[in-house]
Each structure stands twice: as C-alpha cells, then as structure tokens.
Design an enzyme around this catalytic site. Structure first.
Site, PDB file in Angstrom:
ATOM      1  N   CYS A 139     -48.824  11.016  15.159  1.00 57.91           N
ATOM      2  CA  CYS A 139     -49.787  10.847  16.248  1.00 57.91           C
ATOM      3  C   CYS A 139     -49.292   9.765  17.193  1.00 57.91           C
ATOM      4  O   CYS A 139     -48.915   8.672  16.763  1.00 57.91           O
ATOM      5  CB  CYS A 139     -51.150  10.462  15.664  1.00 57.91           C
ATOM      6  SG  CYS A 139     -52.365   9.964  16.899  1.00 57.91           S
ATOM      7  N   ASN A 173     -37.294  12.997  21.097  1.00 56.00           N
ATOM      8  CA  ASN A 173     -36.762  14.336  21.336  1.00 56.00           C
ATOM      9  C   ASN A 173     -37.867  15.287  21.786  1.00 56.00           C
ATOM     10  O   ASN A 173     -38.871  15.461  21.092  1.00 56.00           O
ATOM     11  CB  ASN A 173     -36.133  14.898  20.049  1.00 56.00           C
ATOM     12  CG  ASN A 173     -35.402  16.194  20.291  1.00 56.00           C
ATOM     13  OD1 ASN A 173     -34.291  16.207  20.792  1.00 56.00           O
ATOM     14  ND2 ASN A 173     -36.027  17.313  19.928  1.00 56.00           N
ATOM     15  N   GLU A 174     -37.693  15.858  22.972  1.00 57.03           N
ATOM     16  CA  GLU A 174     -38.536  16.943  23.487  1.00 57.03           C
ATOM     17  C   GLU A 174     -40.030  16.647  23.436  1.00 57.03           C
ATOM     18  O   GLU A 174     -40.817  17.398  22.857  1.00 57.03           O
ATOM     19  CB  GLU A 174     -38.237  18.250  22.733  1.00 57.03           C
ATOM     20  CG  GLU A 174     -36.855  18.781  23.006  1.00 57.03           C
ATOM     21  CD  GLU A 174     -36.607  20.149  22.378  1.00 57.03           C
ATOM     22  OE1 GLU A 174     -35.722  20.868  22.866  1.00 57.03           O
ATOM     23  OE2 GLU A 174     -37.299  20.484  21.398  1.00 57.03           O
ATOM     24  N   CYS A 183     -53.497  15.711  19.957  1.00 57.52           N
ATOM     25  CA  CYS A 183     -53.949  15.380  18.609  1.00 57.52           C
ATOM     26  C   CYS A 183     -55.443  15.085  18.691  1.00 57.52           C
ATOM     27  O   CYS A 183     -55.912  14.457  19.653  1.00 57.52           O
ATOM     28  CB  CYS A 183     -53.184  14.172  18.060  1.00 57.52           C
ATOM     29  SG  CYS A 183     -53.736  13.616  16.429  1.00 57.52           S
ATOM     30  N   CYS A 188     -57.271   9.112  17.819  1.00 58.80           N
ATOM     31  CA  CYS A 188     -57.168   9.620  19.192  1.00 58.80           C
ATOM     32  C   CYS A 188     -58.535   9.618  19.870  1.00 58.80           C
ATOM     33  O   CYS A 188     -58.637   9.359  21.075  1.00 58.80           O
ATOM     34  CB  CYS A 188     -56.569  11.026  19.194  1.00 58.80           C
ATOM     35  SG  CYS A 188     -54.781  11.051  18.923  1.00 58.80           S
ATOM     36  N   GLU A 333     -29.573  19.388  26.264  1.00 61.35           N
ATOM     37  CA  GLU A 333     -29.378  20.528  25.373  1.00 61.35           C
ATOM     38  C   GLU A 333     -29.214  21.751  26.252  1.00 61.35           C
ATOM     39  O   GLU A 333     -30.126  22.117  26.988  1.00 61.35           O
ATOM     40  CB  GLU A 333     -30.561  20.727  24.419  1.00 61.35           C
ATOM     41  CG  GLU A 333     -30.737  19.641  23.379  1.00 61.35           C
ATOM     42  CD  GLU A 333     -31.865  19.952  22.390  1.00 61.35           C
ATOM     43  OE1 GLU A 333     -32.236  21.151  22.277  1.00 61.35           O
ATOM     44  OE2 GLU A 333     -32.367  19.012  21.761  1.00 61.35           O
TER      45      GLU A 333
END
EC number: 3.2.1.23
Length: 699
Positions: A139, A173-174, A183, A188, A333
C-alpha cells in the site's frame, strides 16, 4: 573498494563530479544515445555473466538496466547488505563498455517485510487482501514500509553515488500498471480523509462540492467518509470517485518522491527516471514527472489491449510520454520478443523489432532499453520473451538487434541535441480521463478513444503532434485540440480564449464545458463557459446507440461521413456551420461549427466523427493555420517523424504497410543509414515493408 573504482575508471573513464543541478543529464549528452536491454544477473549463474557482456557488446549495447527486482539479493538478511555480486557484474559490463541504469527494488518488498507487516498488503474494492506472489503488493500509504525503503535505497545510493558505471536511477517499477494504484484499506481511508481535509477545509465544503444531499449521503465529519468500496448498485458519488483518484495518484507520487529526494541528496549528478505506461490512466503522469529528470516509458507494440497490432497505439504512447516533461525521454522497457503471461501474444516478425525501435527514436527517445536480454526459464515471466530465447543462444532477434546497434551508432551523432517540435498539440487531461472512466456516458466509451481518433490522423498524414497537459504553454502551437473537455475551470477557459484571440485555432468537442472541477454538472446552457468563444448553444443531446450510425454532411461539397457515440443539437447563434447532421430528428442541425474570435478560430464538433470526417476537418484546420508538414508520404501506413535542433532536421520515414511504398526524399538531403557516410539520398526510394529511411537536411 577504492581500487575497484579506479579499475572501472580506467576502463570507462572518470564520472565527472560534482554535477551542477542543471547538468544532471550531462553524462547522457556526452554518451549520445543509450542502447541496451534489461538484465537480471541475479537470475543466471555468475559464470554466464561474462558471456552475456560480450554478446551485448557485439549487439552494440552501451547500457543495461539492472536491479529493480533484486531486493533479496541486495539485502539477504535484514540490515545486512551484499553488493559484491553487483560490483562484479558491473566490472564485467564495464570491461565491454556497458554502463547501467540502477533500479530501486521497492516494487516487490520481500516476504519477510510483508510477514512482519501484513497490514501493508493492498485491499481491493471488495475488502479482500491482495496478497504475496507477484509484485506491487504494498500500500502506498503504508508508512511502516518507508523505513525499509529508505534503508535499501540509501544503501544503494551510498554504494553507487560516485560509481563511474551508473548513468541514472529508475525508481520502483511501472507505477499505475493494471489496477495497482488503488487501495481500499483502512490506512488509505484515513489518508484520504486527511487529503480531503487539506483540500476542502470543512466537511460542509465537501458536502457542497459532491452534492451529498442526493440519496441522503451527507457527511457530518471527515471521519465518516469511506473509500469507494463496493456498494449497492455499484454506484458512488462521482465527486467522491474523482477525488479518490486524485488522492491515489498523489499518494503514488508522494511515495516516489521519498526516493527522489533521497537520491537527489545522495547522488545529485545522476539523473532519476521512472518507467511510466504511456496512456495508462491510473496516475497523473504530468504531476509525477515534475520531480523526475527524464520521463521513462515501457512499450510493447505487440501487446495492445483489446485492439489489433497497429502503429498508432505505440505512436500515442511515445507522444504522450514526450509530453510529460515536454522533452525527450527514455524507453526503459522496449519489446524485443513474444510478449505473454500464461497466454502468448503475437511474435514480432523479422524486421518488426527494427521498425518499432526506429519509431521510438523518431518520436523522441534518447534511450532504447529492450525487455529483456534473455528469456527467463522460470517464474511469472517465463513466456515474456527477450532478445535471446530460453537457451541463451543468439538467434534471429539477436542479429536484428545487432544490425540496429550498428545503425544507431552511425545515427547517434546526428541526433545529439535534437528533439521533436510540432505546431499542433492534443490536450490530454487526466481529470477528464478519470471523469469519463467514472461516468462513460455511452456504453463502452472511454475518454482516450477520442484522443486516439485525433492522434491517428496525424500518424496517417505524416504530421507531427504533441500530447500535452492542460497546463502547457499553448502559445507554442498554431492548433490545439481539446477532446472531451468536460471538466474545466475559469483559468483554462480564459487561456483557450486568449490563445484563439491571438491567432490560434482551438478544436473542442462534445461535453466541453459541461462540468465543474468537482465533477458536478454546470447549471447553465451548454457549452457553459465556452458559449462566448464558440458562439453556440446546446439544448438537447444524447447517445448514438452502438448498432446505429448518424450521417454528417460537410458544407460546400456535400461530402458525407459517419458519426458515432454522441450528438449535440446545436444552435449556431454566432458561428458558421461547417457540417450538419443528415439524419434523425436533428437532421439539418450543425454537427461542426466554426467561429472567428480575434485573429483565430474556434471549432466545435458535436459528435464523434469517423476517420474520413476527422481527416476532412483537420485537413482544413491545419491548412488554414499553416500547420501542414513540410514533407510527407502519401500513404496512411508510412509514418513520418522529424527531430530537429533548429538548424538540422532528421526525418524518419517508417513503412508499417505490407506493401512497398515509393518515397521521394527532398533534394540535397543526406541518407543517414547508407553504408557510405554522407551519401546523397536517391531521387526515389522504394521503401519495403518494415523498412525505415532516415535523412538529414541542414540549413
């Protein structure tokens, strides 16, 4: 360690230190273009590394990306770091002239962290835990995670901040890939309440903005507000949903910036990037990019979502990424083989990889890093193929990459300092993208559909276009296209009006001006605040069912096209009609209008036009504004893109068609891919399928 650094310096040269803040990209500029692959040495026997490095050199590589999923190898025991294996790998790579982009490994926290803090797992809208086994399982609002993040990233920064092989950092990453942003856990919820308090100040302001009087949904305090988990009817207040998307986007950006600030302080000379996802819409990439030195892109042309393989989707990814910082970018990528999870997508045919690579370079990529070097023999991505197959034996794709590497080495000096400059921009608004995701209006409709419709025109006619934020400087353009600009504030309305008044052309379309920034409808005749600019009024409107089309006829020559999705019944109070509906009860009503405002023109399109209609309209708009391309190819599947630095123009012609297409380069231009340096272009070239022609013009 000092002796090791000296050894690397002797091989690749000393990394100049310190860098001024404005010179973070000095190393990249000196290197020219980066060309390489994603490499996972931790997944292969160490005795294989030297072989890989030698093969990479043969392929013309000068960079690899390493480390983004290697946390357990960096920190095999809590607080005990082991970078010796990476040092040895960097030395082998450096010996072959290859440097690295280091990835921070925070996209996949180790199991021992998650076992200690199970509350860190994301929860979906049903309240279910999204557990361990893939990646992005944490999260973004999990504050317990941050000490571990700071420790591992801090250790990496301390180790490699002065390392001569490190040319930059990729954070995580991404972000925003495939439903990994949202979430719905309790932390949250509390963070969302805190975000709302900061934005609105009082709960009364929230109730007013969201219109919670509907369905008796009024809140008495911020603590009563929930995240938009599953409800009866699967409906939520659209104001709440939009704010939750804004909040979630901000949460990802704030998490990323923890690492940005740490790396910026520890390694101020090394550029920082992140591999974003082009047109994915979970995160406002404009805001995310503000603290990055260079935008990054992950690109898989043979992995389109719900559409055939085509050149238009990756072209839009490129133009969108270039627009995040209004600058060149890195492809971190780039597809190199057959993509797939449990099911394979199409294998790139011979020449396709070269074609996609040149599309990347032509549209502003200063780095192409293929995913991946060698196909994994195990794990979740064993069907996601790389340059080398599972065997590790060089084959067809390796030979194609080697050819590209040789060409890029010749091409790179001519690209240094060049970028993509265009006279036309398409505004992509994340607020409006989110608003249409929440309320699509018509079945299956999405905001990006209209963005794609306009963008495809430019690819097909060989004209360049930027994809920019609503906050961009419109004064840099002759034409600005603003698809589905439903949510708009007074500042943007004024900015568009001033742009047109100064001589620009603005193209707006259906739903423009229909909503306030809080996602509630405007209580005024449409197009709301755009009425003075457009000179029209819209009383009635509706969807065009999927199984029907409407006809639209253009004034003058009577050319007809088809219309889909939506119709506005337009009253042209102070505007001229460009085209009219030719069917249904609104036959004869304008479908497209135009109004002169100051020295410019404001257009309104009250429907979705088919490709012929878009071409008819935009041909006229660009011609009137003097924004047509200087050179192009009369074939819709030959892509033309230009990089320039003011005095030089490097033009790329890329044949996406299945047939040869003749092209006629401008007289006096230089063929940059010819075996003979400085060779003049032929008068005519028959461009074969999958082939590329690149030429230089100098003032």
């Amino acid at each position: 360690m000092e002796r090791f650094h000296q050894q690397i310096n002797d091989i690749v040269g000393t990394h100049p230190r310190p860098f001024a803040v404005g010179d973070r990209l000095a190393l990249r500029e000196r290197e020219g273009m980066y060309f390489g692959a994603c490499y996972y040495p931790e997944q292969w026997p160490e005795e294989r590394w030297a072989t890989d490095a030698k093969l990479m050199r043969e392929a013309g590589f000068n960079v690899v990306r390493i480390g983004e999923f290697a946390w357990n190898d960096f920190e095999p025991r809590e607080g005990a770091f082991d970078f010796d294996w990476l040092d040895r790998c960097l030395a082998l790579l450096a010996n072959e002239g290859i440097r690295v982009i280091l990835g921070t490994p925070t996209a996949s926290p180790p199991k021992w962290i998650m076992d200690r803090h199970p509350e860190l797992y994301k929860r979906d809208m049903y309240g279910h835990v999204r557990g361990f086994g893939t990646r992005m399982h944490y999260c973004f609002n999990g504050t317990e995670y941050l000490p571990y993040v700071r420790r591992v990233v801090g250790a990496m920064a301390a180790r490699y901040k002065d390392h001569p092989s490190v040319v930059g950092w990729q954070i995580d990453n991404e972000f925003g890939c495939s439903d990994t942003t949202w979430c719905y856990c309790d932390r949250c919820k509390v963070a969302f309440q805190r975000w709302l308090r900061s934005k609105y100040g009082t709960i009364e302001a929230v109730n007013e903005a969201w219109g919670t009087v509907v369905w008796n949904n009024r809140y008495a305090s911020f603590e009563e507000i929930e995240t938009p988990k599953l409800t009866v009817y699967q409906l939520h207040n659209p104001g709440l949903q939009l704010d939750f998307r804004r909040f979630s986007s901000d949460a990802v950006r704030d998490f990323m910036n923890v690492q940005v600030e740490l790396l910026r302080a520890a390694a101020p000379g090394q550029p920082i990037t992140h591999n974003m996802m082009g047109t994915f819409n979970e995160i406002d990439y404009y805001k995310m990019s503000e603290t990055l030195d260079v935008a990054g892109l992950d690109l898989y042309p043979n992995f389109p979502h719900n559409e055939p393989i085509n050149p238009y989707t990756p072209a839009l990814f490129h133009d969108a990424t270039r627009g995040f910082k209004h600058a060149n970018y890195w492809v971190l990528e780039h597809q190199s083989g057959t993509p797939g999870g449990n099911i394979l997508k199409e294998t790139p045919k011979p020449g396709e990889l070269r074609r996609w690579t040149y599309q990347s370079i032509a549209r502003g990529a200063d780095a192409v890093v293929y995913f991946r070097w060698r196909t994994a023999t195990f794990g979740a991505e064993e069907y996601w193929h790389g340059i080398l197959q599972h065997s590790g034996v060089p084959g067809r794709k390796f030979e194609e990459v080697r050819r590209i590497g040789e060409e890029v080495a010749r091409l790179a000096p001519h690209l240094e300092g060049t970028t993509v400059r265009n006279d036309v921009a398409i505004v992509r608004s994340f607020d409006n993208d989110w608003a249409f995701a929440i309320q699509p209006h018509a079945p299956g409709y999405e905001y990006l559909r209209q963005v794609r419709n306009y963008h495809r025109y430019f690819v097909e006619c060989g004209a360049g276009v930027d994809v920019v934020s609503p906050d961009a400087d419109f004064g840099a353009y002759r034409v600005v296209i603003l698809p589905n600009l439903a949510i708009v504030d007074d500042a943007l309305v004024g900015k568009i009006s001033r742009f047109v008044e100064a001589g620009g052309a603005a193209v707006l379309d259906f739903r423009a001006g229909s909503k306030q920034p809080d996602n509630r409808m405007r209580a005024e005749v449409l197009p709301g605040p755009f009425k003075p600019l457009l000179g029209i009024a819209i009383d009635d409107y509706g969807i065009i069912p999927l199984d029907r089309k409407q006809r639209v006829a253009f004034e003058g020559d009577g050319t007809e096209c088809e219309a889909s999705v939506w119709y506005d019944v337009i009253e042209p109070n102070d505007a001229e009609t460009v085209a009219s509906f030719a069917s249904d009860y609104f036959a004869g009503a304008p479908a497209i209008t135009r109004r002169r405002h100051g020295r410019g023109l404001a257009y309104y399109v009250g429907t979705e036009l088919d490709r012929a209609g878009v071409r008819k309209l935009l041909d006229a708009v660009l011609t009137a504004q003097g924004a047509t391309p200087d050179w192009t190819v009369d074939h819709p599947e030959v892509e033309v893109s230009v990089r320039s630095d003011g005095g030089r123009r490097v033009t790329f012609a890329i044949n996406h068609a299945s047939v040869p297409v003749p092209i006629r380069p401008p007289a006096g231009s230089v063929d940059l891919l010819a075996a003979e340096p400085g060779a003049a272009c032929p008068e005519e070239e028959l461009l074969q399928p999958n082939d590329v022609f690149v030429f230089l013009q100098e003032d």
